[in-house]
Scaffold this active site. Sequence first.
Site, short mmCIF file in Angstrom:
data_model
loop_
_atom_site.label_atom_id
_atom_site.label_comp_id
_atom_site.label_asym_id
_atom_site.label_seq_id
_atom_site.Cartn_x
_atom_site.Cartn_y
_atom_site.Cartn_z
N TRP A 1 0.84 -1.19 0.00
CA TRP A 1 0.00 0.00 0.00
C TRP A 1 0.88 1.24 0.00
O TRP A 1 1.72 1.43 0.87
CB TRP A 1 -0.90 0.02 1.24
CG TRP A 1 -1.70 1.28 1.35
CD1 TRP A 1 -2.75 1.64 0.55
CD2 TRP A 1 -1.54 2.34 2.28
NE1 TRP A 1 -3.25 2.87 0.92
CE2 TRP A 1 -2.52 3.32 1.99
CE3 TRP A 1 -0.66 2.57 3.33
CZ2 TRP A 1 -2.64 4.51 2.72
CZ3 TRP A 1 -0.78 3.75 4.06
CH2 TRP A 1 -1.77 4.70 3.74
N TYR B 1 -3.66 1.86 -5.41
CA TYR B 1 -2.52 2.28 -4.60
C TYR B 1 -1.54 3.10 -5.45
O TYR B 1 -1.07 2.65 -6.50
CB TYR B 1 -1.79 1.07 -4.02
CG TYR B 1 -2.58 0.26 -3.01
CD1 TYR B 1 -3.76 0.74 -2.44
CD2 TYR B 1 -2.13 -0.99 -2.61
CE1 TYR B 1 -4.47 -0.01 -1.52
CE2 TYR B 1 -2.83 -1.75 -1.67
CZ TYR B 1 -4.01 -1.26 -1.14
OH TYR B 1 -4.70 -2.00 -0.23
N TRP C 1 -5.70 -6.62 7.10
CA TRP C 1 -4.79 -5.51 6.87
C TRP C 1 -4.66 -4.68 8.14
O TRP C 1 -5.49 -4.75 9.03
CB TRP C 1 -5.24 -4.64 5.69
CG TRP C 1 -6.54 -3.90 5.80
CD1 TRP C 1 -7.78 -4.38 5.48
CD2 TRP C 1 -6.73 -2.54 6.21
NE1 TRP C 1 -8.74 -3.41 5.67
CE2 TRP C 1 -8.12 -2.27 6.12
CE3 TRP C 1 -5.87 -1.53 6.65
CZ2 TRP C 1 -8.67 -1.02 6.45
CZ3 TRP C 1 -6.41 -0.30 6.98
CH2 TRP C 1 -7.80 -0.04 6.87
N LEU D 1 -0.88 -4.21 12.68
CA LEU D 1 -0.11 -3.44 13.67
C LEU D 1 -0.69 -2.05 13.87
O LEU D 1 -0.02 -1.17 14.41
CB LEU D 1 1.36 -3.35 13.23
CG LEU D 1 2.11 -4.68 13.17
CD1 LEU D 1 3.53 -4.47 12.66
CD2 LEU D 1 2.13 -5.35 14.53
N ARG E 1 5.86 7.10 10.03
CA ARG E 1 4.70 7.49 9.24
C ARG E 1 3.97 8.68 9.85
O ARG E 1 3.42 9.52 9.13
CB ARG E 1 3.73 6.30 9.11
CG ARG E 1 2.46 6.62 8.34
CD ARG E 1 1.65 5.38 8.04
NE ARG E 1 2.30 4.57 7.03
CZ ARG E 1 1.79 3.44 6.56
NH1 ARG E 1 0.65 2.98 7.04
NH2 ARG E 1 2.40 2.75 5.63
N GLN F 1 12.47 -4.52 8.67
CA GLN F 1 11.18 -4.65 9.34
C GLN F 1 10.48 -5.94 8.92
O GLN F 1 9.86 -6.62 9.74
CB GLN F 1 10.30 -3.44 9.03
CG GLN F 1 10.79 -2.14 9.64
CD GLN F 1 9.97 -0.95 9.18
OE1 GLN F 1 9.48 -0.92 8.04
NE2 GLN F 1 9.81 0.05 10.04
#
Length: 338
Positions: free
Chosen positions: A21, A54, A204, A207, A227, A290
């Site tokens: 995404w 996206y 989705w 986290l 983010r 990550q």
Amino acid sequence: MDFRHLGRSGLVVSRLAYGNWLTRSSSRSEETETACVRAALDAGITTFDTADVYADTRAEESLGRALKGERREGLEILTKVFAPTGPGRNDMGLSRKHIRESIDGSLRRLGTDHVDLYQAHRFDPSTPLEETMEAFADLVHAGKAHYIGVSEWTADQIRRGHALARELRIPFVSNQPQYSALWRVPEAEVMPVCEELGMSQIVWSPLAQGVLTGKYLPGGQWPAGSRATDSNDGSSVLAGWLNDEVLGRVRRLGPVADGLGLTVAQLSLAWVLQHRNVATAVVGASRPEQITDNAEAADVRLDEETMAAIDAALAPVANRDPAATADSSPADPGWRLG
């Protein structure tokens, strides 16, 4: 990496899926995207989730380039249709016209002749459901999609779609909702219906857009490069989580994770994967390490005491309201998030 069947189908997916995404003006470079895909493959992830909307279709192109040269039969490529991909009145929704035109665009951008799962990104109340499911059946019969799924449909919408898919004899196997230890909305209605019908969840935001990594602390000072500090990379999505009450509760997961030798992110992913109706959880990344770290959660099994500790820590701030399932109206900007 562990694997699981998607619903009652024969399709097997990795317990973690890589999701790319990207926002329209994402700051992520092509080099970083490729590195993240390589890290996913190295970790044993074979399932890759994207959508035509996206980054205004650029995400599919990027994923296609990153996977070029990989053995296609060893991958499960998932994409979605619904959201606007052009300026025209028929450039969105789940009409026969848009579905048939969108699949061809997605296949071209992904560099493949089929997708393993084609998903309705949202429910379209402006198009007869019969038309939508018949269009999906055409794609299955033409070999352009092997299986059909949906995203953020309500329990009633899923039941109606499944009934039509059964009449049309096409495999309707999954739903993709937001789901995490903070967002437990699908548990009351959607998951029980899917279990009854033999469908799995591809979740989705397991986290909670990074909140359940533990990196955001109460006080409003966010980590540089996260983010939350990048207006081009979806910081608005985080707004509902970034308050001291939620972040204080998330901090309570730290000792639980430490006691198991896990990171808070690994603990949170393991919690999601513990639900028997969850086939795979979609994880993204801004750095390849990550993906490597999060992949370790795929094999973790949490005991009842640990599950109870997580629930106790987050219960006051977790959303369980089934009415919070994403608004299916095409006028709602929420479709951009899943």
